[in-house]
Design a protein around this motif. Structure first.
Motif, mmCIF file in Angstrom:
data_model
loop_
_atom_site.group_PDB
_atom_site.id
_atom_site.type_symbol
_atom_site.label_atom_id
_atom_site.label_comp_id
_atom_site.label_asym_id
_atom_site.label_seq_id
_atom_site.Cartn_x
_atom_site.Cartn_y
_atom_site.Cartn_z
ATOM 1 N N PRO A 155 -6.316 5.354 -7.069
ATOM 2 C CA PRO A 155 -6.208 4.107 -7.348
ATOM 3 C C PRO A 155 -4.863 3.584 -8.113
ATOM 4 O O PRO A 155 -4.029 4.364 -8.490
ATOM 5 N N ARG B 294 -1.955 5.616 -2.666
ATOM 6 C CA ARG B 294 -3.122 4.859 -2.686
ATOM 7 C C ARG B 294 -3.685 4.904 -1.002
ATOM 8 O O ARG B 294 -5.097 4.935 -1.204
ATOM 9 N N ASP C 246 -4.193 1.763 -10.582
ATOM 10 C CA ASP C 246 -4.040 1.948 -12.088
ATOM 11 C C ASP C 246 -3.537 3.434 -12.481
ATOM 12 O O ASP C 246 -2.892 3.691 -13.521
ATOM 13 N N ARG D 41 -13.749 13.119 -6.902
ATOM 14 C CA ARG D 41 -14.236 11.637 -6.841
ATOM 15 C C ARG D 41 -15.070 11.372 -5.355
ATOM 16 O O ARG D 41 -15.880 10.805 -5.372
ATOM 17 N N LYS E 83 0.749 -1.427 0.133
ATOM 18 C CA LYS E 83 -0.225 0.018 0.024
ATOM 19 C C LYS E 83 0.761 1.052 0.110
ATOM 20 O O LYS E 83 1.506 1.709 0.893
#
Length: 288
Positions: free
Chosen positions: A25, A20, A27, A282, A16
Motif C-alpha cells: 500500500p 505498489r 501509506d 495479507r 504506480k
C-alpha cells in the motif's frame, strides 16, 4: 528516471511505483521510505559523516524505489548501499566494517524495542554485543551491502548526480530579506533535511523544494511575504504554487501521529523477507 542533470521520476513511475504493483500500500511504502532514510541519517551521525553525504544517500535511496520494488530489496540493505556509495561520491569514504557494525547496532536496537512490552518499565535495557569479525552475519551483511550498491548504480543507470538545496536556500533567503529574521534560516534548513525522508527530491526541482521550505517557515514564524498575484514571492524562483503546496504537504505528513501498530509494522519490515511475509499474510487474510 529522466535523463536530466537532476534526475526526476517519470509520471508513470509516480502514478504506480514498483512496490505498489507488488501489492504494498502507498501509506506503508511512504513509511518504509521515511524509516529507511532515518536509519541512513542515524548511521551517518554515528559514523561522523558529512551532512552532504547523508543527504546524497537519502536522495539516492528515494530514487531507487521508483525503479525497484521493496519486495525485491530490503530498505536496510539499500540504505547501507546508498550511504556507502554516497560516502565515495562525496569523497569521505567509509570502511565496510564500520558501516555494517553501525547498521547492526541500529537494527538490533530496533528489534529490542519491538520485543519490549508496551508501557513496560521492567523490561531489561538494550545492550549491544558486536558481531565477530568472521561471523556469518557479517559476511551476509557485507554481501547484501555490495549487491545493494551495485543494484543502485545499475538500476539508476549510473545517474547518481545529486543537487542539494542548501546553497539555494541561503540565496533565496537573502533575496527575500529573511537571513537575519529570527530563526528563519535554521527552521527552513530543518525542513529541507526533513524533506529527505520523503520522495520530493526525486519528484520536484530544487527551487520548488526550497520554496516549500520557506513557505512552511514563514507560516510557522508568522512572517508576511507578497502572496497576491501578480506579486507572488515564489514566482521569483520559477516555482509553481501547486507544486510548492504539494511539497509542503509531503513534509507536513511526516509529523502526523502514527499508532503503535503502524510504527511497529514499519520497524519490522526492514528486510525483503519480512515484506514478503507480510504480503503473504495479507493475501491469505483476503482469501479468507
Amino acid at each position: 528516471m529522466s535523463t536530466a542533470l537532476h534526475p526526476l521520476a517519470s509520471l508513470q513511475q509516480i502514478e504506480k511505483t514498483s512496490s505498489r504493483e507488488d501489492g504494498i500500500p502507498a501509506d506503508l511504502e511512504e513509511d518504509l521510505r521515511a524509516y529507511g532514510c532515518k536509519l541512513i541519517q542515524q548511521a551517518g551521525i554515528l559514523l561522523k559523516q558529512k551532512q552532504v553525504a547523508m543527504a546524497t544517500a537519502q536522495v539516492l535511496f528515494q530514487r531507487f524505489w521508483f525503479v525497484t520494488s521493496m519486495k525485491q530489496f530490503g530498505i536496510g540493505d539499500v540504505g547501507m548501499g546508498s550511504l556507502y556509495l554516497a560516502s565515495k561520491l562525496e569523497e569521505c569514504p567509509l570502511r565496510i566494517r564500520d558501516l555494517i557494525n553501525v547498521y547492526d547496532l541500529l537494527l538490533s536496537r530496533a528489534a529490542h524495542e519491538l520485543n519490549a512490552p508496551l508501557h513496560s518499565s521492567t523490561y531489561p535495557p538494550f545492550k549491544y554485543t558486536p558481531m565477530g569479525y568472521f561471523s556469518q552475519t557479517f559476511y551476509d551483511m557485507k554481501d547484501a551491502l555490495v549487491v545493494a550498491e551495485m543494484q543502485i548504480l545499475k538500476r539508476l543507470g549510473f545517474g547518481v548526480q545529486v543537487v542539494l538545496p542548501y546553497g539555494t536556500l541561503v540565496n533565496y533567503l537573502r533575496v527575500l530579506g529573511l537571513v537575519n529574521q529570527d530563526d528563519a534560516c535554521q527552521r527552513a534548513w530543518g525542513y529541507l533535511n526533513d524533506a529527505l525522508q520523503t520522495p520530493v527530491y526525486a519528484l520536484y526541482s530544487v527551487p520548488t523544494i526550497v520554496s516549500a521550505a520557506i513557505l512552511l517557515t514563514v507560516r510557522h514564524i508568522g512572517i508576511s511575504l507578497p502572496s497576491t498575484p501578480p506579486n507572488c514571492w515564489w514566482e521569483l524562483f520559477d516555482a509553481e504554487w501547486e507544486d510548492v503546496w504539494t511539497v509542503a504537504g509531503h513534509i507536513m505528513r511526516l509529523y502526523r501521529e502514527r499508532s503503535h501498530e503502524e510504527r511497529t509494522r514499519t520497524m519490522r519490515m526492514v528486510s525483503k523477507k519480512e515484506v514478503r511475509k507480510w504480503l503473504d499474510e495479507r493475501a491469505a487474510s483476503m482469501v479468507l
